[in-house]
Design a protein around this motif. Structure first.
Motif, PDB file in Angstrom:
ATOM      1  N   ASP A   7       0.824  -1.211   0.000  1.00  8.74           N
ATOM      2  CA  ASP A   7       0.000   0.000   0.000  1.00  8.74           C
ATOM      3  C   ASP A   7       0.859   1.263   0.000  1.00  8.74           C
ATOM      4  OD1 ASP A   7      -2.278  -1.540   0.004  1.00  8.74           O
ATOM      5  OD2 ASP A   7      -2.669  -1.321   2.150  1.00  8.74           O
ATOM      6  N   LEU A   8       1.932   1.246   0.778  1.00  6.01           N
ATOM      7  CA  LEU A   8       2.802   2.427   0.889  1.00  6.01           C
ATOM      8  C   LEU A   8       3.430   2.782  -0.451  1.00  6.01           C
ATOM      9  CD1 LEU A   8       4.213   4.523   2.766  1.00  6.01           C
ATOM     10  CD2 LEU A   8       6.023   2.815   3.107  1.00  6.01           C
ATOM     11  N   PHE A   9       3.902   1.761  -1.184  1.00  5.97           N
ATOM     12  CA  PHE A   9       4.607   2.011  -2.444  1.00  5.97           C
ATOM     13  C   PHE A   9       3.744   1.790  -3.681  1.00  5.97           C
ATOM     14  CE2 PHE A   9       8.373   0.418   0.205  1.00  5.97           C
ATOM     15  CZ  PHE A   9       8.756   1.699   0.561  1.00  5.97           C
ATOM     16  N   GLN A  10       2.515   1.276  -3.477  1.00  2.00           N
ATOM     17  CA  GLN A  10       1.625   0.977  -4.602  1.00  2.00           C
ATOM     18  C   GLN A  10       2.268  -0.039  -5.550  1.00  2.00           C
ATOM     19  OE1 GLN A  10      -1.817   2.256  -4.987  1.00  2.00           O
ATOM     20  NE2 GLN A  10      -1.178   2.296  -2.837  1.00  2.00           N
ATOM     21  N   ILE A  11       2.726  -1.157  -4.965  1.00  2.00           N
ATOM     22  CA  ILE A  11       3.344  -2.234  -5.730  1.00  2.00           C
ATOM     23  C   ILE A  11       2.537  -3.518  -5.551  1.00  2.00           C
ATOM     24  CG2 ILE A  11       5.672  -1.257  -5.742  1.00  2.00           C
ATOM     25  CD1 ILE A  11       6.347  -2.977  -3.309  1.00  2.00           C
ATOM     26  N   LYS A  12       2.782  -4.489  -6.419  1.00  2.00           N
ATOM     27  CA  LYS A  12       2.021  -5.746  -6.394  1.00  2.00           C
ATOM     28  C   LYS A  12       2.518  -6.708  -5.332  1.00  2.00           C
ATOM     29  CE  LYS A  12       0.400  -9.391  -9.538  1.00  2.00           C
ATOM     30  NZ  LYS A  12       0.452  -9.910 -10.939  1.00  2.00           N
ATOM     31  N   TYR A  13       3.844  -6.808  -5.201  1.00  2.00           N
ATOM     32  CA  TYR A  13       4.450  -7.761  -4.267  1.00  2.00           C
ATOM     33  C   TYR A  13       5.298  -7.022  -3.228  1.00  2.00           C
ATOM     34  CZ  TYR A  13       3.408 -10.838  -8.243  1.00  2.00           C
ATOM     35  OH  TYR A  13       2.796 -11.502  -9.269  1.00  2.00           O
ATOM     36  N   PRO A  14       5.368  -7.535  -1.993  1.00  2.00           N
ATOM     37  CA  PRO A  14       6.136  -6.860  -0.935  1.00  2.00           C
ATOM     38  C   PRO A  14       7.633  -7.171  -1.022  1.00  2.00           C
ATOM     39  CG  PRO A  14       5.063  -8.791  -0.028  1.00  2.00           C
ATOM     40  CD  PRO A  14       4.605  -8.688  -1.470  1.00  2.00           C
ATOM     41  N   ILE A  15       8.212  -6.787  -2.141  1.00  2.00           N
ATOM     42  CA  ILE A  15       9.636  -7.019  -2.403  1.00  2.00           C
ATOM     43  C   ILE A  15      10.254  -5.725  -2.905  1.00  2.00           C
ATOM     44  CG2 ILE A  15      11.328  -8.287  -3.793  1.00  2.00           C
ATOM     45  CD1 ILE A  15       9.213 -10.515  -4.103  1.00  2.00           C
ATOM     46  N   ILE A  16      11.422  -5.379  -2.375  1.00  2.00           N
ATOM     47  CA  ILE A  16      12.182  -4.223  -2.840  1.00  2.00           C
ATOM     48  C   ILE A  16      13.476  -4.720  -3.454  1.00  2.00           C
ATOM     49  CG2 ILE A  16      13.520  -2.191  -2.124  1.00  2.00           C
ATOM     50  CD1 ILE A  16      10.325  -3.248  -0.326  1.00  2.00           C
ATOM     51  N   GLN A  17      13.766  -4.277  -4.666  1.00  2.42           N
ATOM     52  CA  GLN A  17      15.055  -4.560  -5.302  1.00  2.42           C
ATOM     53  C   GLN A  17      16.059  -3.547  -4.756  1.00  2.42           C
ATOM     54  OE1 GLN A  17      15.629  -2.352  -8.730  1.00  2.42           O
ATOM     55  NE2 GLN A  17      17.625  -2.384  -7.727  1.00  2.42           N
ATOM     56  N   ALA A  18      17.065  -4.017  -4.077  1.00  2.00           N
ATOM     57  CA  ALA A  18      18.004  -3.124  -3.391  1.00  2.00           C
ATOM     58  C   ALA A  18      18.724  -2.190  -4.369  1.00  2.00           C
ATOM     59  CB  ALA A  18      19.030  -3.943  -2.610  1.00  2.00           C
ATOM     60  N   GLY A  19      18.954  -0.959  -3.926  1.00  2.00           N
ATOM     61  CA  GLY A  19      19.672   0.028  -4.734  1.00  2.00           C
ATOM     62  C   GLY A  19      21.165  -0.086  -4.497  1.00  2.00           C
ATOM     63  N   SER A  24      22.767  -1.367  -9.693  1.00  2.00           N
ATOM     64  CA  SER A  24      21.355  -0.978  -9.790  1.00  2.00           C
ATOM     65  C   SER A  24      21.174   0.297 -10.601  1.00  2.00           C
ATOM     66  CB  SER A  24      20.770  -0.797  -8.389  1.00  2.00           C
ATOM     67  OG  SER A  24      20.923  -1.977  -7.632  1.00  2.00           O
ATOM     68  N   GLY A  25      21.281   0.161 -11.920  1.00  2.00           N
ATOM     69  CA  GLY A  25      20.999   1.268 -12.815  1.00  2.00           C
ATOM     70  C   GLY A  25      19.537   1.267 -13.226  1.00  2.00           C
ATOM     71  N   TRP A  26      19.209   2.098 -14.215  1.00  2.00           N
ATOM     72  CA  TRP A  26      17.815   2.248 -14.624  1.00  2.00           C
ATOM     73  C   TRP A  26      17.242   0.959 -15.229  1.00  2.00           C
ATOM     74  CZ3 TRP A  26      16.115   1.570 -19.618  1.00  2.00           C
ATOM     75  CH2 TRP A  26      17.082   1.587 -20.637  1.00  2.00           C
ATOM     76  N   ARG A  27      18.083   0.167 -15.896  1.00  2.00           N
ATOM     77  CA  ARG A  27      17.570  -1.071 -16.495  1.00  2.00           C
ATOM     78  C   ARG A  27      17.063  -2.036 -15.430  1.00  2.00           C
ATOM     79  NH1 ARG A  27      21.888   0.208 -19.849  1.00  2.00           N
ATOM     80  NH2 ARG A  27      21.337   0.439 -22.058  1.00  2.00           N
ATOM     81  N   LEU A  28      17.844  -2.206 -14.364  1.00  2.00           N
ATOM     82  CA  LEU A  28      17.437  -3.105 -13.287  1.00  2.00           C
ATOM     83  C   LEU A  28      16.221  -2.550 -12.562  1.00  2.00           C
ATOM     84  CD1 LEU A  28      17.767  -5.551 -11.482  1.00  2.00           C
ATOM     85  CD2 LEU A  28      19.539  -4.322 -10.203  1.00  2.00           C
ATOM     86  N   ALA A  29      16.262  -1.261 -12.225  1.00  2.00           N
ATOM     87  CA  ALA A  29      15.164  -0.659 -11.469  1.00  2.00           C
ATOM     88  C   ALA A  29      13.848  -0.715 -12.246  1.00  2.00           C
ATOM     89  CB  ALA A  29      15.510   0.777 -11.096  1.00  2.00           C
ATOM     90  N   GLY A  36       6.477  -5.883 -10.808  1.00  2.00           N
ATOM     91  CA  GLY A  36       5.544  -5.803  -9.689  1.00  2.00           C
ATOM     92  C   GLY A  36       6.164  -5.555  -8.335  1.00  2.00           C
ATOM     93  N   VAL A  37       7.494  -5.332  -8.288  1.00  2.00           N
ATOM     94  CA  VAL A  37       8.151  -5.018  -7.024  1.00  2.00           C
ATOM     95  C   VAL A  37       8.639  -3.566  -7.099  1.00  2.00           C
ATOM     96  CG1 VAL A  37       8.829  -7.423  -6.841  1.00  2.00           C
ATOM     97  CG2 VAL A  37      10.499  -5.768  -7.658  1.00  2.00           C
ATOM     98  N   LEU A  38       9.269  -3.076  -6.035  1.00  2.00           N
ATOM     99  CA  LEU A  38       9.789  -1.714  -6.069  1.00  2.00           C
ATOM    100  C   LEU A  38      11.234  -1.714  -6.549  1.00  2.00           C
ATOM    101  CD1 LEU A  38       9.284   1.303  -5.458  1.00  2.00           C
ATOM    102  CD2 LEU A  38      10.333   0.903  -3.210  1.00  2.00           C
ATOM    103  N   GLY A  39      11.481  -1.123  -7.707  1.00  2.00           N
ATOM    104  CA  GLY A  39      12.836  -0.991  -8.213  1.00  2.00           C
ATOM    105  C   GLY A  39      13.513   0.234  -7.632  1.00  2.00           C
ATOM    106  N   LEU A  40      14.790   0.107  -7.312  1.00  2.00           N
ATOM    107  CA  LEU A  40      15.567   1.230  -6.784  1.00  2.00           C
ATOM    108  C   LEU A  40      16.811   1.458  -7.634  1.00  2.00           C
ATOM    109  CD1 LEU A  40      15.585   0.631  -2.902  1.00  2.00           C
ATOM    110  CD2 LEU A  40      14.081   2.157  -4.209  1.00  2.00           C
ATOM    111  N   ILE A  41      17.070   2.707  -7.980  1.00  2.00           N
ATOM    112  CA  ILE A  41      18.322   3.110  -8.610  1.00  2.00           C
ATOM    113  C   ILE A  41      19.334   3.358  -7.495  1.00  2.00           C
ATOM    114  CG2 ILE A  41      19.466   4.908  -9.958  1.00  2.00           C
ATOM    115  CD1 ILE A  41      16.745   5.392 -11.342  1.00  2.00           C
TER     116      ILE A  41
END
Length: 313
Positions: A7-19, A24-29, A36-41
């Protein structure tokens, strides 16, 4: 699947891709966000204008939420924060510094702020500073670690007991089973780093990715604690550090050996001998390089299978 973090990030799954720096450039994020997860640069390895370019390219590559991870010990922090605001980034993860320094400023700009901590003490400080959530990262994690050296599965329930804001677990999580275990212990989500290093979209050098998938238990070590504890794969550079330790070096001698751009040399340029190869202990459980979308799908399938297996006990 919905909870406080989705709910906080408006994502599908409760997973964050670490920055992660150099990974962790724009392609990964963007790939992570599209899955469906939160991508981080990872801003830690970027000059301000390079970060701006990555943010702009990420916007073009995804319509989903993404954020920027900012280690506050790096130079040009003011310029980096200005660019984040100018480019209308909605989510910022801060680390390696005092959360009071930037949290109020970012939140006044309408930005969701998360801070990375390694102890209950710093989790409470982050909550007091007004962050929206914390990442509690155990010593299993790759890269720079907290001095407390508390393991993830010890840290998570202790932090959960003390804070009221959402909690994200990090360090040693690269599977759906690990994700479920962290959430059973009180986490609302997990932050995954090493598994995404070994993805097709990671900006890491291919030679480094191969080292990660070839790594076995015991191949990583926490060292250079006098400077800033860092977990890396044993290689020639690590052996040089060990030789220097036998001479009882002072901090200046350690800094001289470390030099500059060791992490870039190893992870981004692929120098497997002289580079700093930062990766987590969980590398021993990573055996292949896959597209981000497949990694996320595998994580969630295994998570659901593990949850069903537990319910059958």
């Amino acid at each position: 699947m919905t909870n406080k973090i989705t709910d906080l990030f408006q994502i599908k799954y409760p997973i964050i891709q670490a920055g992660m720096v150099w990974n962790s450039g724009w392609r990964l994020a963007s790939a992570a966000s599209n899955a469906g997860v939160l991508g981080l640069i990872g801003a830690g390895s970027m000059y301000p204008e390079v970060l701006r370019e990555h943010i702009q390219k990420c916007k073009q590559a995804t319509q989903k939420p993404f954020g920027v991870n900012v280690p506050m010990l790096y130079p040009d922090i003011e310029k980096i924060m200005d660019i984040i605001v100018e480019e209308d980034v909605k989510i910022v993860f801060t680390s390696a510094g005092n959360p009071k320094t930037w949290t109020s400023y970012l939140k006044e700009k309408g930005i969701t702020v998360v801070h990375v901590v390694s102890s209950v003490k710093f989790a409470l400080k982050a909550q007091e500073a007004g962050v929206d959530a914390v990442v509690a990262e155990g010593v299993e994690a790759g890269g720079h670690n907290g001095r407390e050296e508390t393991t993830t599965f010890t840290l998570i329930p202790m932090v959960k007991e003390q804070i009221q804001i959402p909690l994200i677990a990090a360090g040693g999580i690269a599977s759906g089973r690990g994700m479920l275990a962290a959430m059973v212990l009180g986490a609302d989500a997990v932050q995954v780093g090493s598994r995404f290093v070994a993805s097709e979209e990671s900006s890491a050098h291919q030679a480094f990715k191969k080292v990660v998938v070839d790594a076995k238990e015991g191949d990583t070590v926490l060292t250079l604690k006098e400077l800033a504890p860092v977990r890396l794969i044993k290689n020639k550079f690590y052996e040089d550090v060990q030789k220097l330790y036998k001479t009882s070096p002072n901090i200046e001698q350690l800094k001289e050996l470390l030099g500059r751009a060791r992490a870039k040399k190893g992870m981004f340029e692929g120098d497997l001998e002289e580079g700093e190869l930062e990766i987590g202990q969980i590398a021993g459980l990573i055996h292949d390089i896959k597209p981000v979308a497949q990694i996320v799908n595998d994580l969630m399938l295994e998570f659901e299978d593990a949850k069903q297996a537990i319910s059958n006990l």
